[in-house]
Design a protein around this motif. Structure first.
Motif, mmCIF file in Angstrom:
data_model
loop_
_atom_site.group_PDB
_atom_site.id
_atom_site.type_symbol
_atom_site.label_atom_id
_atom_site.label_comp_id
_atom_site.label_asym_id
_atom_site.label_seq_id
_atom_site.Cartn_x
_atom_site.Cartn_y
_atom_site.Cartn_z
ATOM 1 N N UNK A 1 -3.814 13.116 5.255
ATOM 2 C CA UNK A 1 -3.645 11.808 5.913
ATOM 3 C C UNK A 1 -2.421 11.088 5.366
ATOM 4 N N UNK A 2 -2.244 11.147 4.043
ATOM 5 C CA UNK A 2 -1.105 10.465 3.425
ATOM 6 C C UNK A 2 0.213 11.083 3.885
ATOM 7 N N UNK B 1 0.825 -1.198 0.000
ATOM 8 C CA UNK B 1 0.000 0.000 0.000
ATOM 9 C C UNK B 1 0.857 1.245 0.000
ATOM 10 N N UNK B 2 0.581 2.161 -0.907
ATOM 11 C CA UNK B 2 1.375 3.388 -1.010
ATOM 12 C C UNK B 2 0.517 4.646 -0.905
ATOM 13 N N UNK B 3 -0.791 4.469 -0.733
ATOM 14 C CA UNK B 3 -1.717 5.580 -0.592
ATOM 15 C C UNK B 3 -2.566 5.398 0.643
ATOM 16 N N UNK C 1 -2.733 4.145 5.983
ATOM 17 C CA UNK C 1 -3.435 4.472 7.231
ATOM 18 C C UNK C 1 -4.788 3.768 7.357
ATOM 19 N N UNK C 2 -5.269 3.196 6.273
ATOM 20 C CA UNK C 2 -6.540 2.460 6.304
ATOM 21 C C UNK C 2 -6.279 1.046 5.817
ATOM 22 N N UNK C 3 -5.847 0.150 6.704
ATOM 23 C CA UNK C 3 -5.409 -1.191 6.289
ATOM 24 C C UNK C 3 -6.524 -1.994 5.642
ATOM 25 N N UNK C 4 -6.145 -2.996 4.844
ATOM 26 C CA UNK C 4 -7.142 -3.913 4.298
ATOM 27 C C UNK C 4 -7.643 -4.828 5.404
ATOM 28 N N UNK C 5 -8.772 -5.475 5.206
ATOM 29 C CA UNK C 5 -9.230 -6.447 6.207
ATOM 30 C C UNK C 5 -8.353 -7.703 6.185
#
Length: 226
Positions: free
Chosen positions: A168-169, A13-15, A19-23
């Motif tokens: 956020x990024x 993840x680069x975006x 800060x919003x992880x995958x499940x």
């Protein structure tokens, strides 16, 4: 996907995924990939903007191709792009892939790339990554930084304000490592902070579609950019 592939499924993840992880992940490793440049050159019609007024989100551009473009910003980080690798629980890989395929439907395609952990004691990994390739309809090419900042500041989509995504990024990258600075992101954040926040009182955008990835997982916002 074979059992071996499912057992070793890593996602970069680069975006927003920083800060919003995958499940359904059980490991999170900060680090970087090589050979790419991160830029806010992808239009967002479905999450941080609308078809009538697209926002801007990040994509990755191969360094060799980026060098052929008329970018006014230098790449002070060389060819390193910092982010996070997530290991997905093997029994949940299919669910997570389906979730990400929907989340990334607007112009992104699957690629694989070596990932280098920030901790040198850890081995390199082979990661799946979603990239808006130059031939996708949402890729806008080289853009003037101030024009990008103006668009980000003004844009609003079903997933919220575009400026929120950028800020956020920036904060997420600062927290990864002493070496994870991205001048393109920081420059845009400085430009956006210098602009007056838009008046949203007359604006309304429909809420994003929500979906469950399993019977036990909370509903996740299907957000545009990983």
């Amino acid at each position: 996907m074979s059992d071996h592939q499912s057992a070793n499924f890593w996602l970069f993840g680069y975006g927003s995924l920083i800060w919003k992880p995958p499940p359904h992940f059980d490991q999170r490793i900060p680090g970087y990939i090589k050979g790419y440049v991160r830029r806010f050159w992808q239009a967002s019609e479905d999450h941080r903007g609308t078809p009538e007024s697209p926002g801007r989100v990040v994509t990755l551009i191969q360094k060799s191709f980026w060098e052929t473009l008329d970018d006014t910003q230098r790449q002070t980080e060389g060819d390193r792009v910092w982010g996070v690798a997530y290991h997905i629980i093997p029994s949940r890989v299919k669910e997570v892939q389906e979730y990400l395929d929907i989340r990334e439907i607007n112009g992104y395609s699957i690629q694989y790339t070596p990932f280098h952990p920030a901790d040198p004691a850890l081995p390199d990994l082979d990661c799946l990554v979603y990239i808006g390739m130059p031939d996708n309809p949402q890729f806008l090419g080289a853009l003037d930084p101030q024009d990008v900042a103006n668009t980000i500041n003004a844009s609003l989509g079903p997933s919220g304000e575009n400026r929120e995504y950028l800020l956020h990024l920036e904060k997420a990258l600062e927290d990864l490592s002493p070496n994870s600075h991205d001048e393109h992101i920081s420059d845009l954040a400085r430009r956006v902070r210098a602009l007056p926040p838009p008046d949203r009182r007359s604006q309304h955008v429909a809420e994003p579609e929500l979906r469950k990835v399993s019977s036990t997982e909370e509903q996740e916002e299907i957000e545009k950019e990983v």
